[in-house]
Design a protein around this motif. Structure first.
Motif, PDB file in Angstrom:
ATOM      1  N   GLY A  87     -51.464 -71.927  -7.075  1.00 58.91           N
ATOM      2  CA  GLY A  87     -51.486 -71.015  -8.210  1.00 58.91           C
ATOM      3  C   GLY A  87     -50.214 -70.194  -8.280  1.00 58.91           C
ATOM      4  N   LEU A  90     -47.347 -72.478  -9.376  1.00 61.50           N
ATOM      5  CA  LEU A  90     -47.349 -72.716 -10.826  1.00 61.50           C
ATOM      6  C   LEU A  90     -46.786 -71.514 -11.568  1.00 61.50           C
ATOM      7  N   GLY A  91     -47.173 -70.308 -11.158  1.00 61.05           N
ATOM      8  CA  GLY A  91     -46.617 -69.119 -11.783  1.00 61.05           C
ATOM      9  C   GLY A  91     -45.114 -69.036 -11.610  1.00 61.05           C
ATOM     10  N   LEU A 109     -45.273 -63.474 -11.964  1.00 62.76           N
ATOM     11  CA  LEU A 109     -46.071 -64.634 -12.365  1.00 62.76           C
ATOM     12  C   LEU A 109     -46.674 -65.352 -11.159  1.00 62.76           C
ATOM     13  N   GLY A 113     -50.613 -66.086 -10.884  1.00 62.27           N
ATOM     14  CA  GLY A 113     -51.152 -67.406 -10.602  1.00 62.27           C
ATOM     15  C   GLY A 113     -52.017 -67.427  -9.359  1.00 62.27           C
ATOM     16  N   ALA A 117     -56.103 -68.288  -9.341  1.00 65.25           N
ATOM     17  CA  ALA A 117     -56.592 -69.397  -8.526  1.00 65.25           C
ATOM     18  C   ALA A 117     -57.621 -68.927  -7.507  1.00 65.25           C
ATOM     19  N   LEU A 147     -53.972 -77.802 -10.529  1.00 60.01           N
ATOM     20  CA  LEU A 147     -52.710 -77.075 -10.623  1.00 60.01           C
ATOM     21  C   LEU A 147     -51.520 -77.976 -10.313  1.00 60.01           C
TER      22      LEU A 147
END
Length: 315
Positions: A87, A90-91, A109, A113, A117, A147
């Protein structure tokens, strides 16, 4: 008590020796007795921020794993396995692709994320009968896979040069360490250790059961939110600075518990020191094993963590 004090002293001494050794070791030999301008640049501009950042990343991931394991009463709870690291990754990728010019975008971010998550896995793992190992691990695998798919799709937006850099970073990379990244991660690790240490008594009671902890006066809901939030901040900051370094939050707390027991008043702070030692050692191997080329530090931690995960799962 004497045994615990000896263990504290041994951990601190091991951390100092590890940090000094990691700074002195590298593909380029540097003598502290005949210091040149190039040698000073290697030591203080390249190795020192990298080693210090690695220590802070290891501490952050280890105490996040220790607190999540205690909160969820599950020895397999770990940021990497539960999808929290993905997570955060991904951010960070979203910031890397769309907000690359903003310095604050990556950690912000990454935290967003990580916390999304975390709560997604927790909600999926809950059932009327409670929470068990299989359901939690399965939820983590589902979220991690989902993800990872989004990450793969977004990487198609990167050019070849940026794609190679991001892929190496995603596997765990400390080669781009800076003092700014170290300061940010140090602040998160310090505050996180202090906050989670204040929740240690509540975590001890919650390991017995949330209902029993509530009967003893523990504000279960507040403690749960605090642990999830702080763990997400720690993981998000660590991932934004170094990529996804897996299995640290799984390996280190277990080793600490084997040494000093399950009292989180000891496990949380000792996990911070032990995590720092573990990641610095792993990164030293990563940058010297095939020097002058480097391996991702996440590959080294995975080589150690994956067999241990299989052993714990069989138990």
């Amino acid at each position: 008590m004497k045994k615990k004090e000896t263990f504290w002293f041994g951990l601190i001494a091991a951390l100092v020796v590890t940090l000094v050794s990691a700074i002195l070791l590298g593909s380029e030999r540097v003598s502290v007795f005949e210091m040149t301008e190039q040698g000073r640049a290697i030591l203080f501009d390249i190795r020192l921020p990298r080693v210090l950042l690695g220590a802070c990343v290891g501490a952050s991931l280890a105490i996040a794993g220790a607190s999540l394991q205690a909160l969820l009463r599950n020895p397999l709870a770990e940021p990497y396995l539960l999808g929290v690291s993905n997570g955060a990754a991904l951010g960070t990728l979203l910031a890397f692709v769309f907000l690359d010019g903003l310095a604050w975008a990556r950690p912000l971010l990454a935290f967003a994320g990580a916390i999304i998550a975390t709560f997604a896995v927790y909600q999926m793992a809950k059932s009327r009968a409670g929470m068990n190992v299989e359901r939690l691990v399965l939820s983590g695998v589902i979220v991690t896979t989902f993800l990872s798919s989004i990450i793969v799709l977004l990487t198609s937006l990167l050019d070849a040069a940026r794609l190679r850099g991001y892929t190496f970073w995603l596997l765990g990379d400390l080669s781009q360490a800076t003092y700014d990244g170290f300061y940010m991660t140090l602040a998160a690790a310090t505050v996180g250790t202090v906050v989670l240490s204040t929740q240690a008594r509540a975590l001890n009671l919650m390991m017995i059961g949330e209902r029993d902890a509530f009967d003893f006066g523990v504000e279960v809901g507040r403690v749960r939110i605090t642990i999830f939030t702080v763990a997400s901040v720690l993981v998000g900051t660590a991932v934004a600075a170094s990529g996804s370094v897996g299995y640290v939050g799984l390996i280190v707390p277990h080793l600490v518990r084997l040494a000093v027991g399950s009292d989180n008043r000891l496990v949380v702070p000792m996990s911070a020191i032990s995590g720092a030692i573990f990641v610095v050692l792993a990164d030293t191997v990563a940058r010297t094993a095939i020097a002058p080329r480097e391996l991702p530090v996440g590959a080294i931690t995975a080589l150690i963590g994956a067999p241990l995960f299989i052993y714990l799962l069989r138990r």
